[in-house]
Design a protein around this motif. Structure first.
Motif, mmCIF file in Angstrom:
data_model
loop_
_atom_site.group_PDB
_atom_site.id
_atom_site.type_symbol
_atom_site.label_atom_id
_atom_site.label_comp_id
_atom_site.label_asym_id
_atom_site.label_seq_id
_atom_site.Cartn_x
_atom_site.Cartn_y
_atom_site.Cartn_z
ATOM 1 N N TYR A 27 43.539 38.783 24.901
ATOM 2 C CA TYR A 27 42.458 39.627 25.405
ATOM 3 C C TYR A 27 42.284 39.449 26.909
ATOM 4 C CZ TYR A 27 41.281 39.588 20.447
ATOM 5 O OH TYR A 27 41.329 39.689 19.078
ATOM 6 N N ASP A 28 41.953 40.516 27.575
ATOM 7 C CA ASP A 28 41.667 40.490 29.005
ATOM 8 C C ASP A 28 40.153 40.539 29.191
ATOM 9 O OD1 ASP A 28 41.816 40.628 31.763
ATOM 10 O OD2 ASP A 28 42.198 42.779 31.784
ATOM 11 N N ILE A 29 39.534 39.376 29.017
ATOM 12 C CA ILE A 29 38.079 39.281 29.099
ATOM 13 C C ILE A 29 37.734 38.318 30.235
ATOM 14 C CG2 ILE A 29 35.946 38.693 27.879
ATOM 15 C CD1 ILE A 29 37.617 38.878 25.253
ATOM 16 N N PRO A 30 36.922 38.757 31.182
ATOM 17 C CA PRO A 30 36.538 37.834 32.250
ATOM 18 C C PRO A 30 35.622 36.732 31.719
ATOM 19 C CG PRO A 30 35.382 39.921 32.493
ATOM 20 C CD PRO A 30 36.344 40.082 31.355
ATOM 21 N N ILE A 31 35.856 35.541 32.262
ATOM 22 C CA ILE A 31 35.128 34.340 31.827
ATOM 23 C C ILE A 31 34.351 33.769 33.002
ATOM 24 C CG2 ILE A 31 35.357 31.980 30.920
ATOM 25 C CD1 ILE A 31 36.389 34.097 28.950
#
Length: 127
Positions: A75-79
């Motif tokens: 997944y390309d989810i900002p953290i």
């Protein structure tokens, strides 16, 4: 802002609810809370959030950094990491997951708002 989905991963429910209230005041309404890494992984697989606020020191099977590592390739989810532990070893481990930022506890609401806005903007520009 209400269309932005945020997942708070924090094993201390009082802190998680406090963060949720801070975000609600700012107008964020699609906020979920995961109290463990397993809950977080399940919620991410169920419905991919736009942003994850991840506590580094989670109790349970995986810490926050390991949880992010498990999602990074899928997944390309900002953290944005949330931590009370800012020792060099922890920060060095966390940097390898390429977070968008760090928020140090106790949480300052203005720092949180700014970190979220910059992260969402930067992530959308990178897409």
């Amino acid at each position: 802002m209400s269309s932005i989905s945020i997942l708070i991963v924090e094993d201390e429910s009082i802190i998680a609810i406090h963060i949720q209230k801070i975000l609600s005041i700012k107008g964020y309404s699609n906020i979920r809370i995961a109290l463990s890494s397993n809950d977080a992984l399940s919620m991410i697989n169920e419905s991919i959030p736009d942003l994850i606020l991840m506590d580094i020191m989670l109790g349970g099977e995986f810490d926050g950094i390991q949880t992010v590592e498990k999602t990074k390739n899928s997944y390309d989810i900002p953290i944005i990491y949330i931590t009370a532990h800012s020792d060099k070893n922890t920060i060095d481990r966390a940097k390898l997951t390429q977070p968008y930022g760090f928020i140090v506890k106790p949480i300052n609401k203005n720092d949180l708002y700014t970190a979220i806005e910059i992260t969402l903007y930067k992530h959308s520009m990178q897409k």
